[in-house]
Write an enzyme that holds these catalytic residues in place. Structure first.
Site, short mmCIF file in Angstrom:
data_model
loop_
_atom_site.label_atom_id
_atom_site.label_comp_id
_atom_site.label_asym_id
_atom_site.label_seq_id
_atom_site.Cartn_x
_atom_site.Cartn_y
_atom_site.Cartn_z
N ARG A 101 -27.32 5.62 15.86
CA ARG A 101 -26.11 6.19 16.48
C ARG A 101 -24.92 5.44 15.89
O ARG A 101 -24.81 4.22 16.01
CB ARG A 101 -26.14 6.03 18.00
CG ARG A 101 -24.82 6.41 18.65
CD ARG A 101 -24.91 6.53 20.15
NE ARG A 101 -25.60 7.74 20.55
CZ ARG A 101 -25.57 8.27 21.78
NH1 ARG A 101 -24.87 7.68 22.73
NH2 ARG A 101 -26.23 9.38 22.07
N HIS A 128 -24.75 15.94 16.94
CA HIS A 128 -25.72 15.33 17.87
C HIS A 128 -26.97 16.23 17.88
O HIS A 128 -27.27 16.90 18.87
CB HIS A 128 -25.10 15.22 19.26
CG HIS A 128 -25.80 14.27 20.17
ND1 HIS A 128 -26.93 13.55 19.80
CD2 HIS A 128 -25.55 13.91 21.47
CE1 HIS A 128 -27.32 12.80 20.81
NE2 HIS A 128 -26.51 12.99 21.84
N GLN A 131 -29.79 16.04 20.75
CA GLN A 131 -29.32 16.59 22.02
C GLN A 131 -29.45 18.11 22.02
O GLN A 131 -29.95 18.72 22.98
CB GLN A 131 -27.84 16.20 22.23
CG GLN A 131 -27.19 16.85 23.43
CD GLN A 131 -27.72 16.31 24.75
OE1 GLN A 131 -27.75 15.11 24.95
NE2 GLN A 131 -28.16 17.18 25.66
N ASP A 223 -18.64 19.40 27.63
CA ASP A 223 -18.85 17.99 27.29
C ASP A 223 -17.59 17.23 27.73
O ASP A 223 -16.56 17.83 28.05
CB ASP A 223 -19.06 17.86 25.77
CG ASP A 223 -19.36 16.43 25.33
OD1 ASP A 223 -19.74 15.60 26.19
OD2 ASP A 223 -19.21 16.13 24.13
N CYS A 263 -24.15 17.84 28.32
CA CYS A 263 -25.05 16.85 27.69
C CYS A 263 -25.08 15.53 28.44
O CYS A 263 -26.00 14.75 28.26
CB CYS A 263 -24.63 16.63 26.24
SG CYS A 263 -22.92 16.07 26.10
N ARG A 291 -34.89 15.62 27.35
CA ARG A 291 -34.71 14.80 26.14
C ARG A 291 -36.03 14.10 25.77
O ARG A 291 -36.33 13.92 24.59
CB ARG A 291 -33.62 13.72 26.35
CG ARG A 291 -32.21 14.22 26.64
CD ARG A 291 -31.55 14.91 25.46
NE ARG A 291 -31.50 14.15 24.23
CZ ARG A 291 -30.54 13.30 23.88
NH1 ARG A 291 -29.52 13.09 24.69
NH2 ARG A 291 -30.58 12.66 22.72
N1 NVA Z 1 -19.01 14.01 22.67
C1 NVA Z 1 -19.62 12.88 23.34
C2 NVA Z 1 -21.10 13.08 23.46
C3 NVA Z 1 -21.83 12.02 24.23
C4 NVA Z 1 -23.30 12.26 24.31
C5 NVA Z 1 -19.31 11.61 22.57
O1 NVA Z 1 -19.37 11.63 21.33
O2 NVA Z 1 -18.99 10.61 23.20
N1 CP Z 2 -26.25 12.93 26.00
C1 CP Z 2 -26.42 11.74 25.44
O1 CP Z 2 -26.63 11.60 24.22
O2 CP Z 2 -26.34 10.70 26.30
P1 CP Z 2 -26.24 9.17 25.90
O3 CP Z 2 -24.90 8.96 25.25
O4 CP Z 2 -26.36 8.45 27.21
O5 CP Z 2 -27.36 8.84 24.95
#
Ligand code: NVA
Ligand code: CP
Length: 305
Positions: A101, A128, A131, A223, A263, A291
């Site tokens: 990540r 993502h 997800q 989101d 998500c 998930r």
């Molecule tokens: N758009 C959000 C998704 C989190 C799972 C982010 O990038 O923080």
């Molecule tokens: N939806 C998701 O990816 O959650 P986290 O950021 O908690 O991993």
């Protein structure tokens, strides 16, 4: 065998996509179905916070008989100037796969280019994929199909919107996005999605009117307004995205049995109301639970030897 990476959904074949949906269903019924990662070590390298992705991957690895090596960018020498290229080469000699990540999509592509092990995208600023595989699995389980369904995404044109565009288009869905003019999805990603939709008999509609996008939708998805990395722009984003809330009024424009998805993490009262989040249309917590079986299927597919 040539190693394969999961960096975005554009490269996933239809055959693999169908396999993943079936396999996740089997893992959901029987989580000890297969110990396909016996004697394998998988790294989890996270540069941003995570609850669902990190924990579901960790548990999935354990259920498949593998071993997790948990890493953060603060632990490794990249922080002190060692290149990603060198680190990827070295970690490839210890690990059998690596979930990352990070911020820039280019950065995960550099990891994939220099690693000789599969690299799985656990979220970047652009995509993502894991997800969205889980989200499509959730819709598939509820409706028995994806083809022809209308999915309306209301909110920021971000990583989630991008992966929904690619995944939804691939699955033959009608993906309608409503985002503010200043937060529209990336033009190149939209173009890729349109190409995929043309082949799958799906469609892509990009706009900025939530009510229009939500009209007759089978799925309403949102989101957070402030993604990780966007914290400095918080005040402006909250102001711009205020009309892009999934609330009772917007839900009334969709089909009566519309699935409401998010998500997570959620900010109740911002992108979604408490009532809709906890209401009868919401499948949000089942979506989060899915998930786990989906990560098991992803790991089995990409680490297959
Ligand atoms: N758009 C959000 C998704 C989190 C799972 C982010 O990038 O923080
Ligand atoms: N939806 C998701 O990816 O959650 P986290 O950021 O908690 O991993």
């Amino acid at each position: 065998m040539q190693k394969r990476d999961l960096l975005n959904l554009g490269s996933l074949t239809s055959k693999d996509f169908s396999w993943l949906l079936q396999r996740a269903e089997e893992y959901k019924k029987d989580f000890v179905l297969l110990r396909s990662l016996e004697n394998l070590s998988i790294g989890l390298l996270f540069e941003k916070s995570s609850t669902r992705t990190r924990v579901s991957f960790d548990v999935a690895i354990s259920r498949l008989g593998g071993h997790t090596v948990s890493l953060s960018f603060d632990d490794i020498q990249v922080k002190r100037g060692e290149t990603i290229a060198d680190t990827a080469r070295v970690l490839s000699s210890y690990l059998d796969g690596l979930v990352i990540r990070t911020y820039a999509q280019e950065s995960i592509e550099t990891w994939a280019q220099h690693a000789t092990i599969p690299i799985i995208n656990g979220l970047t600023d652009l995509y993502h994929p894991c997800q969205i595989l889980s989200d499509l699995f959730t819709i598939y389980q509820k409706r028995g199909t994806l083809k022809g369904l209308k999915l309306a995404y209301i909110g920021d044109g971000n990583n989630i919107a991008h992966s929904l565009l690619l995944g939804g288009a691939k699955a033959g869905m009608h993906v309608a996005i409503a985002s503010p003019k200043t937060r529209q999805p990336d033009k190149d990603v939209v173009k890729q999605a349109e190409t995929l939709a043309a082949k799958s008999e799906g469609s892509i509609a990009i706009g900025s009117d939530p009510a229009k996008s939500a009209e007759g939708a089978d799925v309403l998805y949102t989101d957070v307004w402030v993604s990780m990395g966007d914290e400095e722009k918080k005040a402006a984003l909250v102001k711009t995205l205020k009309p892009y809330q999934i609330n009772e009024d917007l839900l009334s424009k969709a089909k009566p049995d519309c699935l409401v998805m998010h998500c997570l993490p959620a900010h109740r009262g911002e992108e979604i109301t408490e009532g809709v989040m906890e209401g009868p249309n919401s499948v949000i917590f089942e979506q989060a639970a899915n998930r786990l079986p989906v990560q098991q299927a992803i790991l089995e597919l990409y680490l297959k030897r």
